[in-house]
Design a protein around this motif. Structure first.
Motif, mmCIF file in Angstrom:
data_model
loop_
_atom_site.group_PDB
_atom_site.id
_atom_site.type_symbol
_atom_site.label_atom_id
_atom_site.label_comp_id
_atom_site.label_asym_id
_atom_site.label_seq_id
_atom_site.Cartn_x
_atom_site.Cartn_y
_atom_site.Cartn_z
ATOM 1 N N SER A 42 0.687 -1.315 0.127
ATOM 2 C CA SER A 42 0.246 0.239 -0.314
ATOM 3 C C SER A 42 1.149 1.539 0.091
ATOM 4 C CB SER A 42 -1.109 -0.013 0.867
ATOM 5 O OG SER A 42 -0.418 0.185 2.126
ATOM 6 N N VAL A 43 1.974 1.368 1.056
ATOM 7 C CA VAL A 43 2.537 2.736 1.016
ATOM 8 C C VAL A 43 3.832 2.437 -0.715
ATOM 9 C CG1 VAL A 43 5.002 3.478 1.792
ATOM 10 C CG2 VAL A 43 2.944 2.285 3.403
ATOM 11 N N LEU A 44 3.828 1.422 -1.222
ATOM 12 C CA LEU A 44 4.450 1.947 -2.352
ATOM 13 C C LEU A 44 3.712 2.336 -3.564
ATOM 14 C CD1 LEU A 44 7.109 -1.460 -1.969
ATOM 15 C CD2 LEU A 44 7.411 1.017 -1.492
ATOM 16 N N SER A 45 2.467 1.529 -3.506
ATOM 17 C CA SER A 45 1.677 1.961 -4.700
ATOM 18 C C SER A 45 1.505 3.319 -4.801
ATOM 19 C CB SER A 45 0.380 0.707 -4.718
ATOM 20 O OG SER A 45 -0.031 0.510 -3.700
ATOM 21 N N LEU A 46 0.997 3.804 -3.545
ATOM 22 C CA LEU A 46 0.280 4.645 -2.677
ATOM 23 C C LEU A 46 1.552 5.710 -3.442
ATOM 24 C CD1 LEU A 46 -1.319 4.671 -0.283
ATOM 25 C CD2 LEU A 46 -2.334 5.438 -2.116
ATOM 26 N N THR A 47 2.364 5.921 -2.757
ATOM 27 C CA THR A 47 3.732 6.579 -3.677
ATOM 28 C C THR A 47 3.959 6.618 -4.887
ATOM 29 O OG1 THR A 47 4.403 6.559 -1.435
ATOM 30 C CG2 THR A 47 6.424 7.202 -2.428
ATOM 31 N N ALA A 48 4.019 5.806 -5.786
ATOM 32 C CA ALA A 48 4.415 5.253 -7.481
ATOM 33 C C ALA A 48 3.274 6.371 -7.748
ATOM 34 C CB ALA A 48 3.959 4.341 -7.599
ATOM 35 N N GLY A 49 1.472 6.062 -7.667
ATOM 36 C CA GLY A 49 0.723 6.484 -7.510
ATOM 37 C C GLY A 49 0.926 8.232 -7.784
ATOM 38 N N VAL A 50 1.002 8.493 -6.559
ATOM 39 C CA VAL A 50 1.026 10.000 -5.985
ATOM 40 C C VAL A 50 2.392 10.727 -7.247
ATOM 41 C CG1 VAL A 50 1.640 12.371 -5.211
ATOM 42 C CG2 VAL A 50 0.365 10.467 -4.550
ATOM 43 N N PHE A 51 3.157 9.916 -7.269
ATOM 44 C CA PHE A 51 4.490 10.421 -8.390
ATOM 45 C C PHE A 51 4.153 10.474 -10.022
ATOM 46 C CE2 PHE A 51 7.701 9.850 -4.548
ATOM 47 C CZ PHE A 51 7.734 10.888 -4.773
ATOM 48 N N PHE A 55 4.242 13.882 -12.060
ATOM 49 C CA PHE A 55 5.151 13.884 -13.000
ATOM 50 C C PHE A 55 5.190 13.474 -13.578
ATOM 51 C CE2 PHE A 55 7.157 14.213 -8.318
ATOM 52 C CZ PHE A 55 7.396 15.437 -8.304
ATOM 53 N N MET A 56 4.499 12.428 -14.543
ATOM 54 C CA MET A 56 4.320 11.844 -16.233
ATOM 55 C C MET A 56 3.327 12.736 -16.532
ATOM 56 S SD MET A 56 6.468 9.141 -15.611
ATOM 57 C CE MET A 56 6.385 7.506 -15.938
ATOM 58 N N PRO A 57 3.871 12.380 -18.185
ATOM 59 C CA PRO A 57 2.913 12.791 -19.031
ATOM 60 C C PRO A 57 1.246 12.546 -18.307
ATOM 61 C CG PRO A 57 4.789 11.498 -20.122
ATOM 62 C CD PRO A 57 4.528 11.428 -18.204
ATOM 63 N N SER A 58 -0.234 13.151 -19.025
ATOM 64 C CA SER A 58 -1.341 13.002 -19.350
ATOM 65 C C SER A 58 -1.677 11.785 -19.551
ATOM 66 C CB SER A 58 -2.330 14.104 -19.887
ATOM 67 O OG SER A 58 -1.674 13.882 -20.962
ATOM 68 N N GLY A 59 -0.840 10.947 -20.593
ATOM 69 C CA GLY A 59 -1.019 9.430 -21.000
ATOM 70 C C GLY A 59 -1.088 8.575 -20.159
ATOM 71 N N VAL A 60 0.084 8.668 -19.380
ATOM 72 C CA VAL A 60 0.056 7.615 -18.240
ATOM 73 C C VAL A 60 -0.861 7.791 -16.630
ATOM 74 C CG1 VAL A 60 2.475 6.593 -17.113
ATOM 75 C CG2 VAL A 60 2.222 7.901 -19.315
ATOM 76 N N LEU A 63 -2.577 5.334 -15.104
ATOM 77 C CA LEU A 63 -1.991 3.882 -14.596
ATOM 78 C C LEU A 63 -1.692 5.051 -13.091
ATOM 79 C CD1 LEU A 63 0.954 2.999 -16.993
ATOM 80 C CD2 LEU A 63 -0.868 2.151 -16.026
ATOM 81 N N GLY A 64 -1.836 6.425 -12.662
ATOM 82 C CA GLY A 64 -0.983 6.760 -11.559
ATOM 83 C C GLY A 64 -2.787 6.445 -10.714
ATOM 84 N N TRP A 65 -3.695 6.446 -11.145
ATOM 85 C CA TRP A 65 -4.933 6.277 -10.072
ATOM 86 C C TRP A 65 -4.949 5.575 -9.524
ATOM 87 C CZ3 TRP A 65 -7.126 10.115 -7.915
ATOM 88 C CH2 TRP A 65 -6.887 11.701 -7.937
#
Length: 112
Positions: A42-51, A55-60, A63-65
């Motif tokens: 949960s900590v890793l996926s929440l952190t990765a999702g927020v990043f 920081f990622m372009p709008s097409g990606v 995956l953050g959500w």
């Protein structure tokens, strides 16, 4: 003066979230081997999702959500939520603070 309205709106939103979230507790209550794995996931996926959202372009950003949704799912699988009783006045005040704060945060013209 134009900066004052969004700052007050943000403060009201945070105050409303504090009042509403003051009576919600998350405790871990699962089997010993799954609890650590789900908490780490949960900590890793929440952190990765927020990043990804920031920081990622709008097409990606989708995956953050997805990563944030997976992190929230892991939080609920590895723990339980305890909802303490909330008074009606506390609930109304928190909803009013969040709604007025959101309105002040998103409105372009100043109130003061």
């Amino acid at each position: 003066m134009r900066l004052l309205t969004p700052l007050i709106g943000l403060a009201l939103m945070l105050l409303g979230l504090y009042f509403l979230g003051n009576n919600i507790f998350f405790t871990t209550y699962a089997s010993p081997w799954w609890r650590g794995v789900a908490a780490n996931l949960s900590v890793l996926s929440l952190t990765a999702g927020v990043f990804m959202l920031v920081f990622m372009p709008s097409g990606v950003k989708v995956l953050g959500w997805v990563a944030i949704a997976f992190g929230i799912l892991c939080v609920f699988v590895s723990s339980r939520a305890i909802l303490n009783p909330t008074s009606l006045w506390q609930f109304v005040i928190s909803l009013m603070a969040m709604s007025f704060g959101y309105k002040m945060l998103t409105t372009r013209r100043g109130y003061f």
